[in-house]
Structure formats: C-alpha cells, structure tokens
Enzyme design. Structure first.
Site, PDB file in Angstrom:
ATOM      1  N   ASP A  93       0.854  -1.181   0.000  1.00  0.00           N
ATOM      2  CA  ASP A  93       0.000   0.000   0.000  1.00  0.00           C
ATOM      3  C   ASP A  93       0.890   1.231   0.000  1.00  0.00           C
ATOM      4  O   ASP A  93       2.063   1.174   0.370  1.00  0.00           O
ATOM      5  CB  ASP A  93      -0.914  -0.039   1.230  1.00  0.00           C
ATOM      6  CG  ASP A  93      -2.058   0.952   1.122  1.00  0.00           C
ATOM      7  OD1 ASP A  93      -2.182   1.605   0.065  1.00  0.00           O
ATOM      8  OD2 ASP A  93      -2.828   1.078   2.091  1.00  0.00           O
ATOM      9  N   SER A  94       0.324   2.360  -0.387  1.00  0.00           N
ATOM     10  CA  SER A  94       1.126   3.555  -0.653  1.00  0.00           C
ATOM     11  C   SER A  94       1.298   4.476   0.531  1.00  0.00           C
ATOM     12  O   SER A  94       2.121   5.396   0.493  1.00  0.00           O
ATOM     13  CB  SER A  94       0.458   4.355  -1.773  1.00  0.00           C
ATOM     14  OG  SER A  94      -0.842   4.772  -1.338  1.00  0.00           O
ATOM     15  N   GLY A  95       0.523   4.263   1.582  1.00  0.00           N
ATOM     16  CA  GLY A  95       0.445   5.234   2.666  1.00  0.00           C
ATOM     17  C   GLY A  95      -0.821   6.050   2.592  1.00  0.00           C
ATOM     18  O   GLY A  95      -1.121   6.847   3.489  1.00  0.00           O
ATOM     19  N   GLN A 189     -11.200   6.711  -6.326  1.00  0.00           N
ATOM     20  CA  GLN A 189     -11.848   7.366  -5.196  1.00  0.00           C
ATOM     21  C   GLN A 189     -13.150   8.023  -5.674  1.00  0.00           C
ATOM     22  O   GLN A 189     -13.486   7.958  -6.838  1.00  0.00           O
ATOM     23  CB  GLN A 189     -10.911   8.394  -4.558  1.00  0.00           C
ATOM     24  CG  GLN A 189      -9.688   7.800  -3.872  1.00  0.00           C
ATOM     25  CD  GLN A 189     -10.046   6.979  -2.638  1.00  0.00           C
ATOM     26  OE1 GLN A 189     -11.147   7.073  -2.089  1.00  0.00           O
ATOM     27  NE2 GLN A 189      -9.110   6.153  -2.196  1.00  0.00           N
ATOM     28  N   GLY A 216     -11.093   3.727  -0.492  1.00  0.00           N
ATOM     29  CA  GLY A 216     -11.955   4.647   0.219  1.00  0.00           C
ATOM     30  C   GLY A 216     -13.282   4.077   0.641  1.00  0.00           C
ATOM     31  O   GLY A 216     -14.213   4.832   0.949  1.00  0.00           O
ATOM     32  N   ASP A 266      -7.901  -7.518   0.579  1.00  0.00           N
ATOM     33  CA  ASP A 266      -7.040  -7.620   1.756  1.00  0.00           C
ATOM     34  C   ASP A 266      -7.820  -7.092   2.942  1.00  0.00           C
ATOM     35  O   ASP A 266      -8.718  -6.267   2.785  1.00  0.00           O
ATOM     36  CB  ASP A 266      -5.759  -6.803   1.587  1.00  0.00           C
ATOM     37  CG  ASP A 266      -6.002  -5.328   1.893  1.00  0.00           C
ATOM     38  OD1 ASP A 266      -5.656  -4.879   3.004  1.00  0.00           O
ATOM     39  OD2 ASP A 266      -6.571  -4.617   1.033  1.00  0.00           O
ATOM     40  N   CYS A 304     -12.077 -28.046   8.499  1.00  0.00           N
ATOM     41  CA  CYS A 304     -10.862 -27.262   8.261  1.00  0.00           C
ATOM     42  C   CYS A 304      -9.612 -28.101   8.516  1.00  0.00           C
ATOM     43  O   CYS A 304      -9.565 -28.889   9.459  1.00  0.00           O
ATOM     44  CB  CYS A 304     -10.858 -26.024   9.161  1.00  0.00           C
ATOM     45  SG  CYS A 304      -9.430 -24.941   8.927  1.00  0.00           S
ATOM     46  N   CYS A 306      -6.524 -26.782   9.152  1.00  0.00           N
ATOM     47  CA  CYS A 306      -5.463 -26.039   9.832  1.00  0.00           C
ATOM     48  C   CYS A 306      -5.105 -26.722  11.153  1.00  0.00           C
ATOM     49  O   CYS A 306      -5.829 -27.564  11.666  1.00  0.00           O
ATOM     50  CB  CYS A 306      -5.881 -24.591  10.066  1.00  0.00           C
ATOM     51  SG  CYS A 306      -6.943 -24.346  11.513  1.00  0.00           S
ATOM     52  N   CYS A 309      -7.587 -26.759  14.077  1.00  0.00           N
ATOM     53  CA  CYS A 309      -8.759 -27.638  13.937  1.00  0.00           C
ATOM     54  C   CYS A 309      -8.398 -29.119  13.932  1.00  0.00           C
ATOM     55  O   CYS A 309      -9.195 -29.953  14.372  1.00  0.00           O
ATOM     56  CB  CYS A 309      -9.519 -27.281  12.661  1.00  0.00           C
ATOM     57  SG  CYS A 309     -10.242 -25.621  12.700  1.00  0.00           S
ATOM     58  N   HIS A 335      -6.128 -20.213  11.793  1.00  0.00           N
ATOM     59  CA  HIS A 335      -7.397 -20.767  11.330  1.00  0.00           C
ATOM     60  C   HIS A 335      -8.163 -19.772  10.454  1.00  0.00           C
ATOM     61  O   HIS A 335      -8.664 -20.130   9.383  1.00  0.00           O
ATOM     62  CB  HIS A 335      -8.286 -21.167  12.508  1.00  0.00           C
ATOM     63  CG  HIS A 335      -9.705 -21.394  12.089  1.00  0.00           C
ATOM     64  ND1 HIS A 335     -10.110 -22.551  11.446  1.00  0.00           N
ATOM     65  CD2 HIS A 335     -10.802 -20.594  12.162  1.00  0.00           C
ATOM     66  CE1 HIS A 335     -11.390 -22.455  11.148  1.00  0.00           C
ATOM     67  NE2 HIS A 335     -11.840 -21.279  11.571  1.00  0.00           N
TER      68      HIS A 335
END
Length: 370
Positions: A93-95, A189, A216, A266, A304, A306, A309, A335
C-alpha cells in the site's frame, strides 16, 4: 518480466471473474485474498504458517515500513521479500490509507501529505514520488499509487477534491516510477457518489496502469453502500486488468464484492479477530472465550485442515485465551486466514461452474445471514 492478467472464465449469472495474475514472484489466483503484513509480518504467524493457509500474495505498508526499519534498511537487507522470507508476490500500500487513519497527525496539500510520526514525532513529507521511491526500495511486485482517502460520510465537495487530487497524484506516481519489474495499481476514489466514482475510474483507466483498485470504502459506510458503489465502478475499469477492493472485509463482503467484478482483497479482519478470540467457521463466528466451550472436546471447525482444527479442541483453545497464552491468538489467526482462503477457493470453483449465486446463498445460510 511483464505483468499479465489471464481471465479464464466469467460467471454467466453474476459476472464474477476467475483469473490468474502473473507476477515476477509467481501467479496469484483470483478471486484471491491477501493477508496483511503491515510491518513485514502477518501478526503472530511465521511466514511458513502464512504459506500453509494457501495465500498466494501478502501485503505490506509503505508508511509503516518507511518509518521502521526504513526503506533504505529494507533495501540493504535484500528487499522486502528477502527481509521477511516470503518468496511469493507482495503488494505494498502507498500510505494513502494513513491519510485517513492518521488524520490527526497529518496535513494534506496538493504537493504531499505531511505526517508527524506516531513513533517519535519526526516530520515525514510523503509525496506521490516519495511513496513510489519507498516502494521501489521495498521491491514489492505491486506498488499502489498515493491517494487521498476521506472518511465517510462527507460533503460532495470534499469528496470531489480528494478524488481529483487522487487522479493527479496517480499520474505523478506513474511518471516517477522506474522499475519495470514492479506493477503500478491506480486507486479509484469518489466516496459514495456514483458519478464521481465512474469519472475517476474512466480517468484512471485512460492511464497505463497494470491494475486498478477501488479504495476509500469500508471506512464507516453501510455494507449495502459499499456493494452499490462497487457495482457501479467495476464496469468502468478495464476488463483485462485485475481489480482490487482495498481493506475489505468480512467473508460475506468478499463474496458480495467478487460477485460485482472484484478480483483481489485484503483485510486485517481475520488476524485481528483471531487475536481477540473470534473464529470464522462454516457454522458462523465462534467466540472461543465463551464459557460453553470450557469442556468442549469438538474441533473448532471439523471441515478445516489447519493446525487449530486438526490437533486441538475448542476447550483447549478457550483455555489458551483464558490463560493469556500467546498460542491461542496464533492458532485462531492461522485458522481464520485458512478459512478465508477456503472461501476464496470455493468461490473460484463456483465461478468456473457458473454456480456462484448458489454458493453465496449456501454460505449466507450457513452463516445465518438473511
């Protein structure tokens, strides 16, 4: 290496996309979810544990890594991949999000965002060019442009000024960038105004970016508003480039948004909730601290694979949280990230079979969502 996005299939009913985004560090299957590693680490997990969840790509943050350890230090350590030990793709990410999240310690001008460091009070002058300079030192596969994010709701005049500035900053980022092995993604945006969003998307699409993000959102608006804006924005973006919805979100938000043409996501939600004792499962969220789990020998989620689990009971996981043991947050973070990847894998299979609507309906029923 050039970046390529292969669109394999489009769901006949919803328009959701199944694709592959090729990067110098490997392919990213879409729709896909990126675990957030803001400071070069996905909180609480080793890099091998992150890989075991099925993640293709992780995310780092320009603002935070620029402060600690500093982009020149990261470069001296071989770049972000070498520093953190991740050999797959990385997006930074750019900030721009910190323009919103740290608005109390920054000042925005046409030239830059001036921050007073939350660590030591030092002044940081983050121009679009400096944001790209930092990201080129980090060596991520994808660099986001610096954008101006405003809190919602906001007056249209404020949103329009930020949107227009974001377009100008995107152009400056593109003109300054020098690494051919780093893709540049623009960020749309425009708040909750459809007209502004579509104008921004069209203006950015006219520039030569390798991908496009919708930014945004998930900053205070209702989910339905986020879906409405996403639905109106994605048709204005190039169909042959990946589309990324930033900072989203709950599992249902991912499904509703990919059904509206989004490819990448994300969010800190799976790890943040994991650290606080909430697990996402096919039967809905589980609050592991609840007393009803005290002597429960059942698995957290029997479907699951993982470690949480397959090796441990709900009763044991609850004990870890009640006792303040660090293993509890680790296991639930592991998990939750595994669960998010399973949801995305199921979505990819459903898109290929033109059954995404049924898949979403099934998940909503399992999660108890009307």
């Amino acid at each position: 290496m050039s970046f390529r996005f292969h669109l394999h299939h489009t769901d006949l009913e919803t328009g959701a996309r199944r694709g592959t985004f090729e990067t110098p560090h490997g392919p990213v299957e879409t729709p896909g979810f990126m675990p957030v590693g803001t400071q070069g680490t996905v909180k609480g997990l080793t890099i091998d544990q992150v890989a075991s969840t099925g993640a293709d790509m992780i995310l780092g943050n320009t603002y935070h890594l620029g402060l600690r350890p500093g982009h020149l230090t990261v470069r001296a350590l071989g770049g972000l991949h070498a520093m953190c030990g991740w050999d797959g793709p990385i997006l930074t990410d750019s900030g721009g999000f910190q323009v919103f999240s740290l608005k109390g310690i920054n000042k925005i001008t046409e030239q830059s965002v001036v921050f007073r460091s939350h660590i030591d009070g030092a002044i940081i002058d983050l121009t679009p060019e400096h944001s790209i300079e930092i990201q080129e030192s980090l060596g991520s596969d994808v660099a986001m442009v610096l954008d101006h994010v405003v809190a919602l709701p906001a007056e249209k005049s404020e949103v329009q000024l930020a949107m227009e500035r974001s377009i100008r900053w995107a152009k400056r980022c593109l003109e300054y960038a020098s690494r051919g092995d780093q893709a540049k993604f623009a960020i749309v945006q425009g708040g909750l105004d459809v007209e502004l969003r579509q104008q921004c998307a069209r203006d950015l699409a006219a520039m030569d970016f390798q991908g496009y993000a919708v930014g945004g959102l998930s900053v205070g608006e209702a989910p339905e508003e986020m879906y409405r804006i996403t639905q109106a924005t994605t048709p204005e973006l190039p169909s042959d480039k990946p589309r990324y919805l930033m900072g989203v979100g709950r599992p249902i938000d991912l499904l509703e948004s990919l059904a509206r043409g989004i490819d990448l996501f994300d969010c800190v939600m799976p790890t943040r909730n994991g650290r606080n004792g909430l697990a996402f499962t096919d039967a809905g969220p589980v609050k592991i601290r609840n007393a009803k789990h005290k002597t429960d020998t059942a698995s957290l989620d029997p479907t699951c694979s993982c470690l949480a689990c397959t090796r441990h009971s709900r009763g044991y996981l609850r004990h870890l949280f009640i006792a303040g043991e660090m293993l509890g947050p680790i296991l639930l973070s592991l998990h939750n990230l595994t669960y998010y990847q399973r949801v995305m894998q199921g979505a990819r299979e459903a898109i290929k079979a033109n059954t995404l609507s049924q898949y979403i309906a099934t998940k909503k029923s399992q999660w108890g969502i009307q």
